[in-house]
Enzyme design. Structure first.
Site, PDB file in Angstrom:
ATOM      1  N   LYS A  46       0.752  -1.187   0.088  1.00  0.00           N
ATOM      2  CA  LYS A  46      -0.091   0.235  -0.036  1.00  0.00           C
ATOM      3  C   LYS A  46       0.860   1.445   0.064  1.00  0.00           C
ATOM      4  CE  LYS A  46      -2.350  -2.461   3.191  1.00  0.00           C
ATOM      5  NZ  LYS A  46      -2.905  -2.658   4.744  1.00  0.00           N
ATOM      6  N   GLY A  47       2.085   1.091   0.356  1.00  0.00           N
ATOM      7  CA  GLY A  47       3.003   2.466   0.488  1.00  0.00           C
ATOM      8  C   GLY A  47       3.251   3.401  -0.615  1.00  0.00           C
ATOM      9  N   LYS A 134      17.176   3.617  -0.600  1.00  0.00           N
ATOM     10  CA  LYS A 134      18.273   3.625   0.692  1.00  0.00           C
ATOM     11  C   LYS A 134      19.272   2.570   0.060  1.00  0.00           C
ATOM     12  CE  LYS A 134      15.244   2.885   4.403  1.00  0.00           C
ATOM     13  NZ  LYS A 134      14.876   1.865   5.540  1.00  0.00           N
ATOM     14  N   PHE A 155      14.908   4.343   9.395  1.00  0.00           N
ATOM     15  CA  PHE A 155      13.589   3.897   9.136  1.00  0.00           C
ATOM     16  C   PHE A 155      12.777   5.225   9.143  1.00  0.00           C
ATOM     17  CE2 PHE A 155       9.413   1.863   9.720  1.00  0.00           C
ATOM     18  CZ  PHE A 155       9.435   1.053   8.931  1.00  0.00           C
ATOM     19  N   VAL A 156      11.904   5.054   7.773  1.00  0.00           N
ATOM     20  CA  VAL A 156      10.903   6.296   7.408  1.00  0.00           C
ATOM     21  C   VAL A 156       9.656   5.764   7.592  1.00  0.00           C
ATOM     22  CG1 VAL A 156      12.900   7.755   6.726  1.00  0.00           C
ATOM     23  CG2 VAL A 156      11.732   6.316   5.068  1.00  0.00           C
ATOM     24  N   ASP A 162       4.438   3.057   6.009  1.00  0.00           N
ATOM     25  CA  ASP A 162       4.055   2.949   7.399  1.00  0.00           C
ATOM     26  C   ASP A 162       5.165   2.236   8.497  1.00  0.00           C
ATOM     27  OD1 ASP A 162       4.129   0.403   6.017  1.00  0.00           O
ATOM     28  OD2 ASP A 162       3.017  -0.414   7.884  1.00  0.00           O
ATOM     29  N   ARG A 168       0.910   6.352   7.598  1.00  0.00           N
ATOM     30  CA  ARG A 168       0.939   6.705   6.244  1.00  0.00           C
ATOM     31  C   ARG A 168       0.354   7.817   5.898  1.00  0.00           C
ATOM     32  NH1 ARG A 168       1.716   1.678   3.937  1.00  0.00           N
ATOM     33  NH2 ARG A 168       0.806  -0.194   4.946  1.00  0.00           N
TER      34      ARG A 168
HETATM   35  P1  IMP Z   1      12.725  -4.358   0.121  1.00  0.00           P
HETATM   36  O1  IMP Z   1      12.058  -5.496  -0.343  1.00  0.00           O
HETATM   37  O2  IMP Z   1      13.825  -4.609   1.270  1.00  0.00           O
HETATM   38  O3  IMP Z   1      13.562  -3.495  -0.936  1.00  0.00           O
HETATM   39  O4  IMP Z   1      11.701  -3.483   0.845  1.00  0.00           O
HETATM   40  C1  IMP Z   1      10.755  -2.709   0.196  1.00  0.00           C
HETATM   41  C2  IMP Z   1       9.471  -2.672   0.997  1.00  0.00           C
HETATM   42  O5  IMP Z   1       9.943  -2.539   2.583  1.00  0.00           O
HETATM   43  C3  IMP Z   1       9.076  -1.071   0.793  1.00  0.00           C
HETATM   44  O6  IMP Z   1       8.218  -1.245  -0.095  1.00  0.00           O
HETATM   45  C4  IMP Z   1       8.365  -0.783   2.221  1.00  0.00           C
HETATM   46  O7  IMP Z   1       7.014  -1.158   2.190  1.00  0.00           O
HETATM   47  C5  IMP Z   1       9.253  -1.637   3.286  1.00  0.00           C
HETATM   48  N1  IMP Z   1      10.286  -0.594   3.715  1.00  0.00           N
HETATM   49  C6  IMP Z   1      11.376  -0.615   3.796  1.00  0.00           C
HETATM   50  N2  IMP Z   1      12.169   0.423   4.160  1.00  0.00           N
HETATM   51  C7  IMP Z   1      11.419   1.023   4.929  1.00  0.00           C
HETATM   52  C8  IMP Z   1      11.142   2.293   5.672  1.00  0.00           C
HETATM   53  O8  IMP Z   1      12.136   2.826   6.047  1.00  0.00           O
HETATM   54  N3  IMP Z   1      10.000   2.414   6.286  1.00  0.00           N
HETATM   55  C9  IMP Z   1       8.760   1.900   5.958  1.00  0.00           C
HETATM   56  N4  IMP Z   1       8.582   0.869   5.242  1.00  0.00           N
HETATM   57  C10 IMP Z   1       9.841   0.280   4.660  1.00  0.00           C
HETATM   58 MG    MG Z   2       5.907  -1.131   0.322  1.00  0.00          MG
END
Ligand code: IMP
Ligand code: MG
Length: 183
Positions: A46-47, A134, A155-156, A162, A168
């Site tokens: 949902k992000g 990141k 962590f944001v 969220d 959100r």
């Molecule tokens: P990845 O698979 O580790 O690249 O993570 C992607 C997903 O993790 C993102 O779409 C977010 O939903 C979640 N995520 C990663 N870092 C953060 C953060 O700092 N805050 C909130 N959600 C995060």
């Molecule tokens: Mg996400």
């Protein structure tokens, strides 16, 4: 013994006005790159929903949207490392100029999985737009074609992102400090 109740703290990292300006720039770049063509935006639920909603309104092209949902995180801050498809697309993407819209690119596990799934469906082109990146956290060697902001390993939350489904709706992207955590 009782402890004084500590609260989660939020510190603004990227303000609403800066986000607005940057989203407009990214939209302009996409409009240039696909001039005269149609694009199909796919938001990762949902992000990405707030980023996608703002982005698509600044894009000056014939556009359609769809959504996909995956889970890689539990309720907390750490990735489980496993990606699962929770909701598939509504329609076929064969032959379309697809732009996958993500809130944040962290380890890259989610994007790596989604790119594999979507490539199998033979889009004409497949690009990635991520509001935040990141790079220091990367496990899989994936990159976004359009990045809003590169951020440090914090962590944001906010602007769609969220923590356990909360925050959100914040207008700024904020760093979340949890009680008891070092950083
Ligand atoms: P990845 O698979 O580790 O690249 O993570 C992607 C997903 O993790 C993102 O779409 C977010 O939903 C979640 N995520 C990663 N870092 C953060 C953060 O700092 N805050 C909130 N959600 C995060
Ligand atoms: Mg996400």
């Amino acid at each position: 013994m009782t402890h004084p109740k500590q609260k989660e703290r939020l510190k603004p990292l990227i303000r609403r006005a800066a986000i607005e300006r940057r989203v407009r720039k990214v939209a302009r770049q996409i409009s240039r790159d696909f001039r005269g063509q149609r694009i199909h935006l796919i938001g990762v639920l949902k992000g990405s929903c707030i980023f996608l909603a703002d982005l698509v309104r600044e894009i000056d092209l014939e556009s359609s949207i769809d959504f996909i949902a995956v889970s890689s995180y539990g309720r907390g801050k750490e990735s489980s490392g496993q990606v699962r498809l929770l909701k598939d697309l509504d329609s076929n993407i064969a032959g379309l100029n697809v732009i996958l819209v993500e809130d944040i690119l962290d380890t890259g596990l989610t994007l790596n999985y989604l790119l594999r799934v979507l490539m199998q469906r033979k889009p004409k082109t497949l690009r990635v737009a991520a509001l935040l990146d990141k790079p220091s956290r990367r496990i899989k060697p994936v990159k976004a074609d359009y990045v809003g902001f590169t951020i440090p390993n914090k962590f944001v939350v906010g602007y769609g992102l969220d923590y356990a489904e909360r925050y959100r709706n914040l207008k700024d992207v904020c760093v979340l400090h949890l009680p008891g955590a070092a950083a």
